[in-house]
Enzyme design. Structure first.
Site, PDB file in Angstrom:
ATOM      1  N   GLU A   1     -13.173  17.165   7.221  1.00 37.57           N
ATOM      2  CA  GLU A   1     -12.383  16.077   7.807  1.00 37.57           C
ATOM      3  C   GLU A   1     -11.099  16.656   8.372  1.00 37.57           C
ATOM      4  O   GLU A   1     -10.379  17.389   7.680  1.00 37.57           O
ATOM      5  CB  GLU A   1     -12.061  15.053   6.700  1.00 37.57           C
TER       6      GLU A   1
ATOM      7  N   ARG B   1     -35.908 -16.480  -3.679  1.00 38.28           N
ATOM      8  CA  ARG B   1     -34.488 -16.136  -3.510  1.00 38.28           C
ATOM      9  C   ARG B   1     -34.284 -14.623  -3.581  1.00 38.28           C
ATOM     10  O   ARG B   1     -33.539 -14.038  -2.791  1.00 38.28           O
ATOM     11  CB  ARG B   1     -33.661 -16.874  -4.576  1.00 38.28           C
TER      12      ARG B   1
ATOM     13  N   LYS C   1     -20.172   4.076   1.753  1.00 38.23           N
ATOM     14  CA  LYS C   1     -19.615   2.764   1.378  1.00 38.23           C
ATOM     15  C   LYS C   1     -20.734   1.724   1.320  1.00 38.23           C
ATOM     16  O   LYS C   1     -20.758   0.753   2.084  1.00 38.23           O
ATOM     17  CB  LYS C   1     -18.517   2.367   2.371  1.00 38.23           C
TER      18      LYS C   1
ATOM     19  N   LYS D   1     -12.552  16.690   2.292  1.00 38.08           N
ATOM     20  CA  LYS D   1     -11.613  15.659   2.719  1.00 38.08           C
ATOM     21  C   LYS D   1     -10.181  16.136   2.540  1.00 38.08           C
ATOM     22  O   LYS D   1      -9.933  17.236   2.017  1.00 38.08           O
ATOM     23  CB  LYS D   1     -11.852  14.390   1.903  1.00 38.08           C
TER      24      LYS D   1
ATOM     25  N   ASP E   1     -10.822  12.204  12.152  1.00 37.87           N
ATOM     26  CA  ASP E   1     -10.409  10.983  11.472  1.00 37.87           C
ATOM     27  C   ASP E   1      -9.244  10.304  12.175  1.00 37.87           C
ATOM     28  O   ASP E   1      -8.156  10.874  12.308  1.00 37.87           O
ATOM     29  CB  ASP E   1     -10.012  11.318  10.033  1.00 37.87           C
TER      30      ASP E   1
END
Lengths: 284, 284, 284, 284, 284, 284
Positions: free
Chosen positions: A202, A105, A140, A172, A223
């Site tokens: 960004e 597994r 992510k 960002k 973006d």
């Protein structure tokens, strides 16, 4: 297309596998197998794909078996990065039956997840074929599995964005707001980081793009731009910065995004939401 | 329906969060934020859902911020298990800007993944509402995150199957083959395990089911049975063993499976293939 | 009688041995042996029992030597679970003298402790021979050594109670008091735990026993009951729940307790207070 | 008599307690308590001795509760080293009910074991009162718990022998045999170790003792000598080396051994075979 | 000049300090202090510089004291990066005497080493003042301390080269030889690494430099070049690549190297061979 | 002169090397080498000294290569402790090219540092040749590397002072002040520590020395004494305590200090400030 190669050093990923095995075996071990299967009993079987997809992680799966018992032999029948049909044998496994059943597994969980990521990546790579755009991943990723998942993206034909907050700069919107603009943000970063660190900014608008290009950004993350704005941004950036399109790009929209001429298309879902590839161990 | 409650002891899951933060911060830390954001700068914002779903992991996300800086305050606005609409504020975050920006991705990666699992579980729970069937998870979890993912299943309204190979017995087809049948497999297990360990037997046919019931299995896993066979199995098992339907059950087929009267429907995909719930941190 | 088998995966217990070796060797290592014994010097010897008892942990002892130097050869002359007389050779050890001398104490500390537990267990098992009662251990184990000590109990012929707070439910008096009775406690537990978790209830009186049986407990812990009450409890529980006698049972009283017909006799002292079996390494 | 003081730095022993809690709580935690006890429920109770003995480890037990939840308050009513009667309250515990119930066994396992060692030590210390002999422990400690067990010996009024193979030299019979005698062994050691390391030599005969004294041993371990030989050895060693009697010394024989005038009596059983002191947590 | 700022997250460096404390305290702790100093005794003192230099690591030193006992107060009197004269008080320390004495050496070992690195860096920074060249460190750092030592370089006014083999590419002579030239090496790297990774090429000759510039290297490491060659390389690289001079550059030669106009001067000895700054704790 | 011997158990030092490799390889590994070097490519080369010095740590360097890939062969050409000239081949390395290139820096960082310490030690040892004085190290070692650095001192011909705060007593000025004098400090220590622990007292004056000798100190640390005071102290201590001179002793002053007849000269700078020995890996 980037050349997929796994890490050559098992030492770097064995800790992840060890934790996965410990998590599954707990204090008492595999009480079912230990009760039923004689230590001398041997087994052999095949790891097979049950669905169409792109394989990644065969060495990782092999390491799971071998961490329990180094005498388990795994004979890889395809290489990571291969596209397979349902029923295809990925690897043959042979050795003592106990560790084969007890590690099954854990090995499949790792292989299925990594292959799922490679499969999602490959689908996007295929969708944009003929255009210059590379498919790139994001941060992510699954907590604890980043290096393996970044490898799966490479195996699928994608490229890697930065590995963490420490190896490259991405300014960002919140950074921009706090710094009071793109230019002061870039200046602050330049004073702080070394010469081997790339800087991406960004941007949401063409105005911001021009500020970023003017300030010498190495790359710009475009973006959630419209296709026309993307095309215009690509034209403005040519020869000045790498362009990365980002924001809700799907398998359906990737090709038209690529057609704008962007260098990179980044997608979070290939790591955070790709369904696993169905793989199984068929014991003979 | 099982009552969802998170583990009360942060000490049990902080190690996972710590590893995730180390993975993201590496040796050099968040070089973008450290360069741009003054240590005294404060920030506040909201963690919001960007899609409809069921929330799980708010305490885990909060712990990610607080591990970087204990002075970050997180005010949870909904409880784990809540169903939310897009735009719903899940928690307010306030404190020094640096740790809020630096832990954002780690916190959201965990929250998004766990909420994705809770959301998938809740959809199945809703699908079978009115029937006796509980939705249960499997061992097909993300390596290193099993305890958290099992909690997310409970938050979604599901129930947990065994946590690992060590806490319950599941006699699968390979065990049966090696033991030479269900009865010798069960006997071997009974000699080996303690009185606090339950025994489930995977069966593919009604004949095997009868053998398992005759040998006193506590539960039977009815693998890939047709609906009529499931109904017959349920009738045979009544008062003798818990019945669990398994094998390729989807959101579409769950209700008709539940209608057979099974006690449990187990699905691997709620942990291995659920897309994450889209969550974001909006800084004010 | 349960079949004693050690965990087949050294990977699960090597961490304990490694810590024990690090604890003994510290930063400077075995300064006596390093100063006196030439690296090329070889040694051979026997691990012998100095007292009568039941052996457990030979593979663990072997692993201690081999962790220091994989070239040390250990030839086990008896199997775990064997009853031995003083002077009996348990294993022959041969290899470089340094690791043999440096790991000696760690190996013997582990072997002596585990064999002490097996010996105490075997004495109880022998005392109740002919009755149905199994001897079972508790959670009163040495911090850090639970899995090994539970194995030693199996090697001695005993059976294992739950391994931890996580793998089975035991509703004790405090839980009962807080829940407001056995029935509400059992209901709360049923809502919370999965179908693979067994539930045992501690009862002090026949009234409590009847409540527990009525509520469907899988097992009942009959705490500090008189022999007549135990017999009555056994009669009441027949076919309904496993019965476990507990509370101050000694080698002297075990047989009369077993004569009441209980399924299990649990004793904490076989793990928390068993004197170690005297074992030594005789270098030739 | 040595002055018992615990280590002032919880940081040094918390790892042991943490492992013990993880071992008991596993992946799923205390499923009984989590199901039954509301998070807001508070509890209070007393840790009491159920037998006569000498207490050691109250701070360790307190740390077990507080590691789960720092808000648990423990009010120590006696100090480590105190001799107590059955029924004596050792500490009052108050706080949230969940961590009190979930850490109870871990706390008591540690307290009972350490107090058992202190009790055995104290009995020996009392037996030799009036003589110069100190009771000292050996390296026959529980793997992983050595520092805590050495502390328990001090709490009981005993003294510590070396902590490991690395902090002092003990030339045993095997070293002597390999070196070709006591003198060459001592010379080899002197060339190897620093000036802050003491050297003890194990001797079986008066001849060996004279060799060791002649070669300048700091201490001599008089192994399994008769009482007259011990007395003679003490006389010979006076002003030249510390004398330590060792080998099968019991509570019954300790006083006559002490009467020979030896400086130290070392006993392995106070750590490897002392029964635990019976302690319990009585919830109000 | 880069802006020196320490990592804001103690969580990232506490592990190093913890290991250092464990290494010093061992199993038995600070036996001298524990024996002599009463737990209630308080102490206060100053950490002072005993030599002229540049300070780095005050927060690290503070963390060493506080890991032993959080109640120790450290009042920093200068900031990292400050240049100090002998006798200057760097921080005042106040609290329980035991942890102050027991953590003293660990705290000073860290502070002295990091300040030594900052001091060496500052000397070089001062030597090249007025030129554009930044002083940068290498990967020749102390195993286990890289992140802290890189910070010390920043505190001294230097800049950081890559942190490891993973965050930037440096094509060295061996890579070039294996690839069969600079161009194929660069092409292989471009296929493999993501867009956020900078590429530097080590060159020994002007010919190699031209190849590297032609192939688009982001930076060139000019290894062991003569001053005239350096100047020529700088002229050739202007506007095309960052230039880094390397190879045996000392405090004496740094200024003339800087005068060639190179962007960076990298020196291994500021981390691998800088003598520590003499710092002490004066207890009042 | 003490006989230098490395620890025979790689298990004790591999953790340090592993951390160093992880620190350098990060999440992504050696991206340069992985991109350029084919997995099948083999390489061979020599580790050479680039400066005159004393070698220490060849087995440690070898372990760094082998941890990445056990098939790398290292053939040591000199033994630790050897004095070498520039250009001397220390070891030949042969195997797969990737791990050789990827572990090179880690291996050399360790070898260079340890050899630097051995070289500094050897210079002092040579300086005092003909006198009885041994050169000894202190606790001023690199955090995390103490055991290896203490070994390097032995390889250089020096001896080791205590390894940590736990294995020997050193009563310093602060302890003396708190205790109210040398005699009460010594008495407190004697009550606390076992018979295998040596006690050294730091003294600044002849008066203090007499107190320490009178109280039976095993060794006296003569701190910053003038040469005449040292000579007087040596005369007073003869036959009563080991004498250790300490405080700012350099390569230039060591011989005259040795001429006073002290037993030991302790120097912190051989571990905290020795420049590394320049070593390199020349690939063929």
């Amino acid at each position: 297309m980037p050349d997929p190669r796994p890490s050559p050093y098992p030492f770097l990923y064995e800790r992840v596998i060890r934790r996965a095995l410990e998590e599954d075996l707990g204090g008492a071990g595999d009480i079912t197998t230990d009760a039923i299967v004689n230590p001398d009993r041997r087994a052999s079987g095949n790891i097979v794909a049950r669905a169409r997809g792109c394989v990644a992680g065969l060495q990782i799966a092999a390491a799971a078996f071998r961490l329990l018992d180094p005498s388990v032999e795994i004979d890889e029948r395809v290489a990571d990065g291969a596209e397979v049909e349902p029923g295809r044998v990925l690897a043959a496994v042979r050795g003592p039956a106990r560790p084969i059943l007890s590690a099954e597994r854990t090995a499949l969980n790792l292989l299925g997840r990594l292959s799922g990521i490679a499969t999602a990546t490959r689908a996007l790579v295929t969708a944009v074929a003929g255009h210059r755009a590379h498919i790139v991943c994001t941060r992510k990723t699954t907590p604890g599995l980043r290096a393996l998942e970044k490898y799966a993206v490479r195996a699928g034909g994608g490229a890697n964005h930065r590995f963490g907050l420490d190896d490259a700069v991405l300014i960002k919107d919140n950074h921009r707001a706090i710094a009071g603009g793109i230019v002061p943000a870039l200046e602050a970063v330049r004073r702080h980081v070394g010469h081997m660190v790339k800087i991406e900014v960004e941007v949401d608008t063409i105005d911001q793009l021009e500020a970023a290009l003017g300030a010498g950004a190495d790359a710009v993350l475009l973006d959630n731009m419209t296709l026309p704005d993307l095309a215009r941004a690509v034209a403005l950036s040519r020869g000045r910065a790498v362009t990365e399109a980002s924001g809700g790009i799907t398998l359906e929209t990737a090709r038209e995004v690529a057609a704008t001429g962007v260098d990179l298309i980044s997608v979070g879902w290939i790591t955070h939401s790709a369904p696993q590839l169905d793989v199984a161990l068929d014991i003979e």
